[in-house]
Design a protein around this motif. Sequence first.
Motif, PDB file in Angstrom:
ATOM      1  N   GLY A   1     -32.540   7.956 -50.406  1.00  0.00           N
ATOM      2  CA  GLY A   1     -33.954   7.665 -50.255  1.00  0.00           C
ATOM      3  C   GLY A   1     -34.283   6.509 -49.322  1.00  0.00           C
ATOM      4  N   LEU A   2     -33.357   6.155 -48.450  1.00  0.00           N
ATOM      5  CA  LEU A   2     -33.628   5.073 -47.499  1.00  0.00           C
ATOM      6  C   LEU A   2     -34.563   5.551 -46.390  1.00  0.00           C
ATOM      7  CD1 LEU A   2     -30.102   3.442 -46.930  1.00  0.00           C
ATOM      8  CD2 LEU A   2     -31.946   2.646 -48.398  1.00  0.00           C
ATOM      9  N   ALA A   3     -35.278   4.624 -45.801  1.00  0.00           N
ATOM     10  CA  ALA A   3     -36.080   4.927 -44.618  1.00  0.00           C
ATOM     11  C   ALA A   3     -35.113   5.312 -43.502  1.00  0.00           C
ATOM     12  CB  ALA A   3     -36.896   3.709 -44.209  1.00  0.00           C
ATOM     13  N   ARG A   4     -35.572   6.121 -42.575  1.00  0.00           N
ATOM     14  CA  ARG A   4     -34.705   6.646 -41.520  1.00  0.00           C
ATOM     15  C   ARG A   4     -33.983   5.537 -40.744  1.00  0.00           C
ATOM     16  NH1 ARG A   4     -33.057  11.053 -39.758  1.00  0.00           N
ATOM     17  NH2 ARG A   4     -32.354  11.291 -37.648  1.00  0.00           N
ATOM     18  N   GLU A   5     -34.691   4.500 -40.371  1.00  0.00           N
ATOM     19  CA  GLU A   5     -34.084   3.412 -39.592  1.00  0.00           C
ATOM     20  C   GLU A   5     -32.970   2.724 -40.386  1.00  0.00           C
ATOM     21  OE1 GLU A   5     -35.595  -0.795 -37.887  1.00  0.00           O
ATOM     22  OE2 GLU A   5     -36.811   0.933 -37.306  1.00  0.00           O
ATOM     23  N   ALA A   6     -33.203   2.473 -41.666  1.00  0.00           N
ATOM     24  CA  ALA A   6     -32.188   1.849 -42.515  1.00  0.00           C
ATOM     25  C   ALA A   6     -31.001   2.791 -42.709  1.00  0.00           C
ATOM     26  CB  ALA A   6     -32.790   1.465 -43.863  1.00  0.00           C
ATOM     27  N   ALA A   7     -31.284   4.069 -42.880  1.00  0.00           N
ATOM     28  CA  ALA A   7     -30.224   5.063 -43.062  1.00  0.00           C
ATOM     29  C   ALA A   7     -29.353   5.161 -41.817  1.00  0.00           C
ATOM     30  CB  ALA A   7     -30.823   6.421 -43.408  1.00  0.00           C
ATOM     31  N   GLU A   8     -29.968   5.104 -40.650  1.00  0.00           N
ATOM     32  CA  GLU A   8     -29.191   5.155 -39.411  1.00  0.00           C
ATOM     33  C   GLU A   8     -28.300   3.926 -39.292  1.00  0.00           C
ATOM     34  OE1 GLU A   8     -30.030   5.066 -34.703  1.00  0.00           O
ATOM     35  OE2 GLU A   8     -31.019   6.689 -35.792  1.00  0.00           O
ATOM     36  N   GLY A   9     -28.819   2.782 -39.662  1.00  0.00           N
ATOM     37  CA  GLY A   9     -28.009   1.570 -39.651  1.00  0.00           C
ATOM     38  C   GLY A   9     -26.824   1.673 -40.596  1.00  0.00           C
ATOM     39  N   ALA A  10     -27.055   2.242 -41.777  1.00  0.00           N
ATOM     40  CA  ALA A  10     -25.976   2.438 -42.748  1.00  0.00           C
ATOM     41  C   ALA A  10     -24.941   3.423 -42.213  1.00  0.00           C
ATOM     42  CB  ALA A  10     -26.546   2.929 -44.077  1.00  0.00           C
ATOM     43  N   ALA A  11     -25.412   4.498 -41.592  1.00  0.00           N
ATOM     44  CA  ALA A  11     -24.499   5.493 -41.016  1.00  0.00           C
ATOM     45  C   ALA A  11     -23.629   4.856 -39.939  1.00  0.00           C
ATOM     46  CB  ALA A  11     -25.282   6.674 -40.452  1.00  0.00           C
ATOM     47  N   LEU A  12     -24.242   4.094 -39.067  1.00  0.00           N
ATOM     48  CA  LEU A  12     -23.482   3.436 -37.995  1.00  0.00           C
ATOM     49  C   LEU A  12     -22.485   2.427 -38.558  1.00  0.00           C
ATOM     50  CD1 LEU A  12     -26.289   2.959 -35.338  1.00  0.00           C
ATOM     51  CD2 LEU A  12     -24.282   4.448 -35.152  1.00  0.00           C
ATOM     52  N   SER A  13     -22.874   1.732 -39.601  1.00  0.00           N
ATOM     53  CA  SER A  13     -21.980   0.770 -40.241  1.00  0.00           C
ATOM     54  C   SER A  13     -20.748   1.474 -40.805  1.00  0.00           C
ATOM     55  CB  SER A  13     -22.736   0.034 -41.349  1.00  0.00           C
ATOM     56  OG  SER A  13     -21.900  -0.872 -42.000  1.00  0.00           O
ATOM     57  N   MET A  14     -20.946   2.633 -41.422  1.00  0.00           N
ATOM     58  CA  MET A  14     -19.820   3.408 -41.958  1.00  0.00           C
ATOM     59  C   MET A  14     -18.961   3.965 -40.824  1.00  0.00           C
ATOM     60  SD  MET A  14     -21.258   5.548 -45.202  1.00  0.00           S
ATOM     61  CE  MET A  14     -22.980   5.749 -44.808  1.00  0.00           C
ATOM     62  N   MET A  15     -19.613   4.500 -39.815  1.00  0.00           N
ATOM     63  CA  MET A  15     -18.889   5.128 -38.705  1.00  0.00           C
ATOM     64  C   MET A  15     -18.029   4.110 -37.950  1.00  0.00           C
ATOM     65  SD  MET A  15     -21.785   7.775 -37.318  1.00  0.00           S
ATOM     66  CE  MET A  15     -20.758   8.609 -36.086  1.00  0.00           C
ATOM     67  N   LYS A  16     -18.489   2.889 -37.897  1.00  0.00           N
ATOM     68  CA  LYS A  16     -17.766   1.823 -37.182  1.00  0.00           C
ATOM     69  C   LYS A  16     -16.368   1.608 -37.762  1.00  0.00           C
ATOM     70  CE  LYS A  16     -19.675  -2.084 -35.342  1.00  0.00           C
ATOM     71  NZ  LYS A  16     -20.490  -3.291 -35.337  1.00  0.00           N
ATOM     72  N   LYS A  17     -16.198   1.933 -39.041  1.00  0.00           N
ATOM     73  CA  LYS A  17     -14.929   1.715 -39.730  1.00  0.00           C
ATOM     74  C   LYS A  17     -13.982   2.909 -39.647  1.00  0.00           C
ATOM     75  CE  LYS A  17     -17.439  -1.153 -42.963  1.00  0.00           C
ATOM     76  NZ  LYS A  17     -18.118  -1.145 -44.234  1.00  0.00           N
ATOM     77  N   LEU A  18     -14.429   4.010 -39.053  1.00  0.00           N
ATOM     78  CA  LEU A  18     -13.642   5.248 -39.045  1.00  0.00           C
ATOM     79  C   LEU A  18     -12.924   5.463 -37.719  1.00  0.00           C
ATOM     80  CD1 LEU A  18     -16.350   7.317 -40.878  1.00  0.00           C
ATOM     81  CD2 LEU A  18     -14.109   6.693 -41.804  1.00  0.00           C
ATOM     82  N   PRO A  19     -11.678   5.954 -37.786  1.00  0.00           N
ATOM     83  CA  PRO A  19     -10.866   6.097 -36.565  1.00  0.00           C
ATOM     84  C   PRO A  19     -11.458   7.006 -35.494  1.00  0.00           C
ATOM     85  CG  PRO A  19      -9.624   6.804 -38.526  1.00  0.00           C
ATOM     86  CD  PRO A  19     -10.970   6.364 -38.979  1.00  0.00           C
ATOM     87  N   ALA A  20     -12.190   8.019 -35.878  1.00  0.00           N
ATOM     88  CA  ALA A  20     -12.723   8.971 -34.895  1.00  0.00           C
ATOM     89  C   ALA A  20     -13.719   8.323 -33.936  1.00  0.00           C
ATOM     90  CB  ALA A  20     -13.377  10.155 -35.595  1.00  0.00           C
ATOM     91  N   TRP A  21     -14.341   7.233 -34.363  1.00  0.00           N
ATOM     92  CA  TRP A  21     -15.453   6.672 -33.581  1.00  0.00           C
ATOM     93  C   TRP A  21     -15.177   5.290 -33.013  1.00  0.00           C
ATOM     94  CZ3 TRP A  21     -17.262  11.082 -33.204  1.00  0.00           C
ATOM     95  CH2 TRP A  21     -17.391  11.943 -34.296  1.00  0.00           C
ATOM     96  N   LYS A  22     -13.964   4.767 -33.150  1.00  0.00           N
ATOM     97  CA  LYS A  22     -13.711   3.383 -32.722  1.00  0.00           C
ATOM     98  C   LYS A  22     -14.037   3.143 -31.249  1.00  0.00           C
ATOM     99  CE  LYS A  22      -8.761   4.054 -32.600  1.00  0.00           C
ATOM    100  NZ  LYS A  22      -7.508   3.592 -33.135  1.00  0.00           N
ATOM    101  N   GLU A  23     -13.850   4.144 -30.379  1.00  0.00           N
ATOM    102  CA  GLU A  23     -14.166   3.966 -28.960  1.00  0.00           C
ATOM    103  C   GLU A  23     -15.668   3.809 -28.718  1.00  0.00           C
ATOM    104  OE1 GLU A  23     -14.294   8.587 -27.474  1.00  0.00           O
ATOM    105  OE2 GLU A  23     -12.367   7.660 -27.946  1.00  0.00           O
ATOM    106  N   ASN A  24     -16.495   4.269 -29.650  1.00  0.00           N
ATOM    107  CA  ASN A  24     -17.953   4.148 -29.516  1.00  0.00           C
ATOM    108  C   ASN A  24     -18.452   2.747 -29.847  1.00  0.00           C
ATOM    109  OD1 ASN A  24     -17.391   7.186 -30.478  1.00  0.00           O
ATOM    110  ND2 ASN A  24     -19.132   7.129 -29.081  1.00  0.00           N
ATOM    111  N   PHE A  25     -17.585   1.930 -30.427  1.00  0.00           N
ATOM    112  CA  PHE A  25     -17.994   0.598 -30.831  1.00  0.00           C
ATOM    113  C   PHE A  25     -17.184  -0.494 -30.128  1.00  0.00           C
ATOM    114  CE2 PHE A  25     -19.147   3.398 -34.349  1.00  0.00           C
ATOM    115  CZ  PHE A  25     -20.472   3.030 -34.550  1.00  0.00           C
ATOM    116  N   ALA A  26     -16.507  -0.135 -29.069  1.00  0.00           N
ATOM    117  CA  ALA A  26     -15.649  -1.096 -28.357  1.00  0.00           C
ATOM    118  C   ALA A  26     -16.470  -2.147 -27.633  1.00  0.00           C
ATOM    119  CB  ALA A  26     -14.764  -0.367 -27.366  1.00  0.00           C
TER     120      ALA A  26
END
Length: 81
Positions: free
Chosen positions: A56-81
């Motif tokens: 039930g998060l607002a879209r902007e907060a949810a996107e921030g949470a998604a990016l925070s999770m993705m930053k920790k995952l091996p598939a996406w590390k090059e996107n946060f270099a």
Amino acid sequence: MKTCIACGMPMKKPEDFAMNDESRDYCVHCARPDGSMQNFEEKKEGMTNFIVKTQGLAREAAEGAALSMMKKLPAWKENFA
């Protein structure tokens, strides 16, 4: 037990894996219909929508949470270099 490289989901049984293929490093939720892995933008959008729907998060907060999770995952590390 493997963990999905794109979303972090534990993959315990064949149906958890993309195309029921236990040799894949990503789960059924991170696969496109053809079995290939979703790209960064597709996964970010999917995770954001899931967070909005389930937490039930607002879209902007949810996107921030998604990016925070993705930053920790091996598939996406090059996107946060």
